[in-house]
Design a protein around this motif. Structure first.
Motif, PDB file in Angstrom:
ATOM      1  N   THR A  55       2.245   9.234   2.555  1.00  0.00           N
ATOM      2  CA  THR A  55       0.920   9.679   2.150  1.00  0.00           C
ATOM      3  C   THR A  55      -0.094   9.284   3.228  1.00  0.00           C
ATOM      4  OG1 THR A  55       0.384   7.616   1.000  1.00  0.00           O
ATOM      5  CG2 THR A  55       1.499   9.353  -0.291  1.00  0.00           C
ATOM      6  N   GLU A  56      -1.189  10.000   3.248  1.00  0.00           N
ATOM      7  CA  GLU A  56      -2.255   9.690   4.195  1.00  0.00           C
ATOM      8  C   GLU A  56      -2.780   8.272   3.976  1.00  0.00           C
ATOM      9  OE1 GLU A  56      -4.315  10.252   7.494  1.00  0.00           O
ATOM     10  OE2 GLU A  56      -3.031  11.816   6.671  1.00  0.00           O
ATOM     11  N   SER A  57      -2.861   7.865   2.711  1.00  0.00           N
ATOM     12  CA  SER A  57      -3.379   6.525   2.414  1.00  0.00           C
ATOM     13  C   SER A  57      -2.418   5.423   2.871  1.00  0.00           C
ATOM     14  CB  SER A  57      -3.691   6.379   0.925  1.00  0.00           C
ATOM     15  OG  SER A  57      -2.531   6.517   0.154  1.00  0.00           O
ATOM     16  N   SER A  58      -1.116   5.658   2.772  1.00  0.00           N
ATOM     17  CA  SER A  58      -0.170   4.630   3.221  1.00  0.00           C
ATOM     18  C   SER A  58      -0.163   4.512   4.746  1.00  0.00           C
ATOM     19  CB  SER A  58       1.243   4.895   2.697  1.00  0.00           C
ATOM     20  OG  SER A  58       1.840   6.014   3.321  1.00  0.00           O
ATOM     21  N   SER A  63      -2.773   5.242   6.646  1.00  0.00           N
ATOM     22  CA  SER A  63      -4.062   4.634   6.955  1.00  0.00           C
ATOM     23  C   SER A  63      -3.989   3.122   6.757  1.00  0.00           C
ATOM     24  CB  SER A  63      -5.145   5.248   6.076  1.00  0.00           C
ATOM     25  OG  SER A  63      -6.386   4.649   6.337  1.00  0.00           O
ATOM     26  N   TYR A  79       0.812  -1.222   0.000  1.00  0.00           N
ATOM     27  CA  TYR A  79       0.000   0.000   0.000  1.00  0.00           C
ATOM     28  C   TYR A  79       0.845   1.272   0.000  1.00  0.00           C
ATOM     29  CZ  TYR A  79      -4.079  -2.881   0.544  1.00  0.00           C
ATOM     30  OH  TYR A  79      -5.071  -3.806   0.326  1.00  0.00           O
TER      31      TYR A  79
END
Length: 180
Positions: free
Chosen positions: A162-165, A167, A152
């Motif tokens: 990143t925020e997604s990584s 998360s 991810y």
């Protein structure tokens, strides 16, 4: 044991990364692990009394559910949430001793039962299988804890994520062990 161990190894592998990249307090790693261990030992008499009342298997199941319950909340931890993080780790950790102690105790009971049923001693075989299951749990837990976040986009050596990584890291840290 394999499933419990895999879930716990995922979290053990990711503790330091979460403290470093999410909470922002990596210097507290050893203190948190020490506190978690002290709480696990201190809570052990409770779990042993409970196992006397409801049986080892049920107490072990409850201990696993207790870990899972508090693990579900781990993705709520964010930057600087050291109090929330420590609270969740302490609550989660209060049943770690039970998982280790009761699963080993059940393993010894299985050996005793087999000895009575089979009429021969196969303790070495059982402990060899037990040892291999522990090694497999460690290997699988570390594999999942390192490969899933990387899939991810989480790279531990980078300073910015990143925020997604992040998360994904927290979901892997909290929810994957619960599911397992």
């Amino acid at each position: 044991l394999l499933l419990f161990g895999t879930g716990l190894m995922i979290q053990a592998t990711l503790h330091k990364l979460v403290l470093t990249h999410v909470v922002g307090r990596p210097e507290l790693f050893s203190n948190i692990i020490l506190l978690e261990t002290i709480v696990a030992i201190a809570a052990l008499p409770f779990w042993l009394r409970l196992s006397d009342h409801i049986g080892k298997h049920r107490a072990l199941t409850l201990a696993g559910l207790w870990i899972g319950l508090w693990s579900l909340a781990l993705p709520m931890v964010g930057d600087g949430d050291i109090k929330l993080y420590m609270t969740l780790i302490v609550l989660r950790g209060s049943s770690l001793g039970a998982v280790v102690f009761l699963s080993n105790s059940i393993g010894a009971d299985v050996v005793d039962h087999d000895t009575l049923e089979a009429g021969r001693q196969r303790t070495g075989l059982y402990f060899s299988i037990w040892g291999m299951a522990i090694k497999m749990a460690v290997a699988l837990g570390v594999l999942l804890a390192t490969s899933l976040p990387a899939f991810y986009g989480f790279v531990p050596s980078e300073d910015m994520h990143t925020e997604s990584s992040l998360s994904a890291l927290m979901i892997i840290y909290g929810w994957v062990p619960f599911i397992i």
